[in-house]
Write a protein that holds these residues in place. Sequence first.
Motif, mmCIF file in Angstrom:
data_model
loop_
_atom_site.group_PDB
_atom_site.id
_atom_site.type_symbol
_atom_site.label_atom_id
_atom_site.label_comp_id
_atom_site.label_asym_id
_atom_site.label_seq_id
_atom_site.Cartn_x
_atom_site.Cartn_y
_atom_site.Cartn_z
ATOM 1 N N THR A 409 0.612 -7.607 -2.679
ATOM 2 C CA THR A 409 1.645 -8.495 -2.154
ATOM 3 C C THR A 409 1.604 -9.801 -2.930
ATOM 4 O O THR A 409 0.582 -10.160 -3.518
ATOM 5 N N GLY A 410 2.712 -10.525 -2.946
ATOM 6 C CA GLY A 410 2.814 -11.742 -3.741
ATOM 7 C C GLY A 410 3.419 -11.450 -5.097
ATOM 8 O O GLY A 410 3.221 -10.369 -5.669
ATOM 9 N N GLY A 411 4.159 -12.418 -5.630
ATOM 10 C CA GLY A 411 4.888 -12.203 -6.878
ATOM 11 C C GLY A 411 4.013 -11.819 -8.053
ATOM 12 O O GLY A 411 4.372 -10.939 -8.854
ATOM 13 N N SER A 412 2.841 -12.443 -8.187
ATOM 14 C CA SER A 412 1.986 -12.168 -9.339
ATOM 15 C C SER A 412 1.325 -10.800 -9.259
ATOM 16 O O SER A 412 0.826 -10.292 -10.269
ATOM 17 N N SER A 413 1.308 -10.199 -8.098
ATOM 18 C CA SER A 413 0.711 -8.862 -7.967
ATOM 19 C C SER A 413 1.550 -7.798 -8.664
ATOM 20 O O SER A 413 1.091 -6.676 -8.860
ATOM 21 N N GLN A 414 2.769 -8.160 -9.040
ATOM 22 C CA GLN A 414 3.648 -7.200 -9.705
ATOM 23 C C GLN A 414 3.420 -7.148 -11.215
ATOM 24 O O GLN A 414 4.022 -6.327 -11.906
#
Length: 792
Positions: A409-414
């Motif tokens: 979860t969270g933008g940087s996890s992508q």
Amino acid sequence: MIVGMDFGTTNSGMAVYDGKTIDVFPLDPANPNPRVLRTAVYVTNEQAIHIGRTAVDLYFTQNIGRAVKMKRVWVGEMEIFGGDMYYVTDAYAWVDVLSPGRLFLSVKTSLRDENYPGTVVGRHYYSLENLIALYMTAVKIRAEKHLGKQLNRVVELNQVVLGRPVRFATDPEHDRLAQSRLLQAAFRAGYEQVYLQPEPIAAAYSYEATLDKEEHVLVFDFGGGTLDLTVMRLGDPRRREVLATGGIPVAGDLFDQRLVRTKLPRHFGEGSFYGQRHKRLTVPPWIYDTFAKWQTILELQGAKNRQILTDIAQSAQKRYQIEALMSLVSGNYGLKMFDMVEQAKRTLSEKRGAELFLEGTGFKVRDFVTRTEFERMIGAEIRAIEAHIDGVMAESGLSPDQIDAVIRTGGSSQIPVFYEMLTRKFGADKVRTVDTFSSVTAGLGIMAHEIEAGEIVARPFTPDDLQQPADSAHKSNVPPINLDVLQRRIVMVEGAATDGRLGQSGKVAKSQALVLVGGERMVTAVPFDDSDTILPAGEWISAVLADFDEQLLLITTHYRFLLMTPRQMMDLQHMKLALTDMHHFVKQETVCVVSRWADITAKSKLLLVTSQGVARPYPTKIMRENIEAPVPLRFDHPLDGIVIAALGAEETDTLVMATRDRRGARWPVQQLRLSGTQAINCGETDRVVAAALVQDELALVLADGYGRRLRADWVPIPAKPNQKGKSLIARRGELTAILAEPGWVVSSAGLVWGEYGRLPLEDATKSQPLLKLKTGETVYCAVSADGNENDP
């Protein structure tokens, strides 16, 4: 009711849970996904507060391409409290003196920074706690409105479950400082009880809502400010257990900076030389270190640094690149650059490469970055994160094959490299993605429900738990904001249905308002109801009738030009706020005239008439650009006297002016000089009190209700400027108003209709009774009834 709030580095959200359904509030209607609210605050010099996507968009609109001038300002000695920490330090802030306001992003990361107690915007100091409190206040009001509509009742939120990272900072003292500041901000926003819960645990609760069996789960919560890890047993609330947690202050904002620092300086002179041939020097790397952070890039516009860049450019090997850097900084493109880089970083999560393109006045940059390059840039962070995952897993006592699911979860996890890392360690079938931006918000809503139901035991923090003064500023030469006043303004702007501390919004059924200027109140707006309109006590010098949401132009004695609507004025009054709470007025500055802005902008000229008899037409197009600008227009060189009339005019119009001593003059607008004309000489004791654009007939009104009806061409045109006006009425008494058409007259007792058609039309200075006044009643001014459907 207890709500859950994720106050994130990049995005925020709020949610409630009723045991069956999670409601993530649509807090940002300007955002493509309204349930994700950008953690952005734009504060103008006039102390207007904007949040979310609107804040960012407004910043771009008002700042891209404008000039920048930086100045380092001492804001005082600051007392710093946090846990057992206490010390006093001098605090400085870099201030762009030409800025209409400042945009604050990633303010959450400043919570752990003891060297950032606050900053200056315009003429006021904002502590970090107050800045965050203003954001939370606006969010709280929007949440109360949303819940109020759903429940069909007034809702006041006073309890919240706030998410917090597992560690704000690796240093325990800084971690306690950050928590203390966050709590202080929440209390100042109006919450009475605050529960703190780790964000990755909240994400785990959100995932658990989808389970029908027990699982061991690793939560990989990687946002804009921190990476948080949690290993939990989920699926059975009775056996739910946190097995290990961890976190490091590394995340998306740092990656953006790394991308900027690596790819863009080459286009702005990095590595090039300057100076004389036999003493060639390399352009200093510190310039590009400063350039690589959007919070510090404007320091390059400080007087000292600007001179350094100017000196370098004069002898630079690649002068055009140094000048391009100066153009980027002086044109305020820093945030635009980082916005572009963030978009490129997102593209790299989907494709193997991304274009970097930025263009502005004086520069044009085009480059390309591959995913492999980007991963090389953040290699140290990748290794640190992998080691941290291994450490947290070892602390949990579980092996990777005992983990049933890895939740990203969270933008940087992508970012693909982290997905690959997790699949390599745990298996691709176990790595799952939940709602990237709202899972923590949803989980906090679930936790709020369980805390309220007694299923989760959590400590409620109250203001008594914080041993911190109400204002951390000490010996500051910059006045701090009045937080209560700004919160009242937020209530007014957000149009809240209610607020327990601030009262209910004053909506009225009428469609028009009478706006009055004069006295200590400066400006007053009241619902218009013909002659039954109730006027507050005061000696009114200017008035106008307008629709509630119509823009009006207010001009002050110090030639400041402000735009407001009657509805805003009435909301201010309801909140018990004055115009001085909205705008910084200097000593003895008051509003002296009000006009309908649409009537002015429909004409080619804005004609100002002053009490000393000066008449000056300004091009409306130029004045409109300045008056509608973010910072209210203020003349550096005022005209003689104060403004008594602001009129929209054409070259073919005719101006009639009248003085208190009943003298008058007529001037065709085309004969008025653009530099200003002394249209009438008032002498030492007289003054102009009324002016109007007249077609055929008009009426002059005295304070005692007598008047004279006459043709406009009976008022003489002076042979030259600076002549005394002709006496227009023989009767003694003060002239107070001109009626260019039938309309309302404002008196000490209320509104009186002025229908002058029954007066004789004759070329004589004799006056006749015009208004039916009560004993002791005095006429103050006239107001046009143009467009009013309720004319008698």
